[in-house]
Design an enzyme around this catalytic site. Structure first.
Site, PDB file in Angstrom:
ATOM      1  N   SER A 144     -30.657  47.595  30.461  1.00 36.05           N
ATOM      2  CA  SER A 144     -31.621  48.341  29.657  1.00 36.05           C
ATOM      3  C   SER A 144     -31.079  49.739  29.395  1.00 36.05           C
ATOM      4  CB  SER A 144     -32.969  48.447  30.380  1.00 36.05           C
ATOM      5  OG  SER A 144     -33.840  49.351  29.719  1.00 36.05           O
ATOM      6  N   TYR A 167     -37.806  50.126  38.034  1.00 36.22           N
ATOM      7  CA  TYR A 167     -37.172  49.377  36.945  1.00 36.22           C
ATOM      8  C   TYR A 167     -35.818  49.986  36.576  1.00 36.22           C
ATOM      9  CZ  TYR A 167     -36.511  47.307  32.302  1.00 36.22           C
ATOM     10  OH  TYR A 167     -35.999  46.651  31.209  1.00 36.22           O
TER      11      TYR A 167
END
Length: 260
Positions: A146, A159
């Site tokens: 990401s 995350y």
């Protein structure tokens, strides 16, 4: 000796992990429509079968349920795929989980959960698929990280840390794998409208629909660069932030916290 790596071509056997929702689901359908034979894996056998039935090319998608946190189980999945469909030319390790976390909700169990899926799930996928590719001295592996893995962002500590670990690991493994004929690449998406990002309660810049994300991935699959990142404007912003001195970057992120 350095071996020449291969790009994705029609009739390739593609193993797509994390295919039951979001980007993975849209990507599985697109890969099948383009002529690939797609083995899809996630924990939900029912969702996988519904996905296979949805394909515009009958039989192009085959379901192989599995859990990325199960090291031996994932190796068994790869063995079944290669026994039934032939060698996996391309593996896309896309399984992921997400939960925002404010400081007042600090939860070690959330860190463990996201590390188990987002990072160790990729490790397990690599362990399952690399031996066959290395024995053939060919193949391509893509791992989904990401843009949030570039730098620490407010309320994304569990995350972002898991995705930063994926990027760092891929950078570490890529040179040795390339020398043995296996291409390792990273997919770094920005905000894509999926059930995971629906959890956010803040404005998400450059929010993309899954189909637009798949457009970017399909285009990137035909290239050879280490990273496939999108959307381009947001990727450029995040790359700039990655080079910013800590003093300036932390001053900026403090403002982000104050504005929420």
């Amino acid at each position: 000796m350095t071996h020449q790596t291969r790009t994705v071509t029609p009739q390739s056997v593609v193993w797509l992990v994390g295919a039951s929702t979001g980007i993975g689901k849209a990507l599985a359908l697109r890969l099948a429509a383009s002529g690939r034979h797609v083995a899809v894996t996630s924990r939900s056998a029912e969702r996988l079968q519904a996905l296979a039935d949805q394909s515009s090319v009958p039989g192009a998608i085959k379901a192989f349920p599995g859990d990325v946190t199960d090291t031996r189980g994932l190796a068994d999945v790869v063995a079944r795929i290669e026994s039934r469909m032939g060698p996996i030319q391309v593996a896309i390790l896309n399984a992921g989980d997400y939960e925002p976390m404010a400081l007042e909700d600090f939860d070690p169990d959330l860190f463990r959960r996201l590390i188990e899926v987002n990072y160790l799930g990729v490790v397990n996928g690599l362990a399952a698929v690399m031996p066959s590719m290395l024995s053939r001295a060919e193949g391509q592996i893509l791992v989904t990280a990401s843009l949030a893995g570039y730098r620490g962002l407010p309320r994304a500590a569990p995350y972002g840390a898991s995705k930063a670990a994926v990027i760092n690991m891929a950078e570490s493994l890529q040179p040795e794998l390339a020398m043995k004929g296996v291409q390792l690449r990273v997919i770094n998406p920005g905000f894509v409208k999926t059930p995971m990002t629906d959890k956010n309660r803040f404005h998400m810049p450059f929010l993309m629909e899954p189909e637009a994300a798949v457009d970017a991935i399909m285009k990137g699959l035909e290239g050879k660069g280490f990273e496939i990142s999108f959307p381009r404007p947001f990727a450029l912003i995040m790359k700039t932030l990655r080079m910013m001195p800590h003093r300036l970057f932390l001053a900026l992120t403090r403002r982000m916290v104050d504005s929420r």
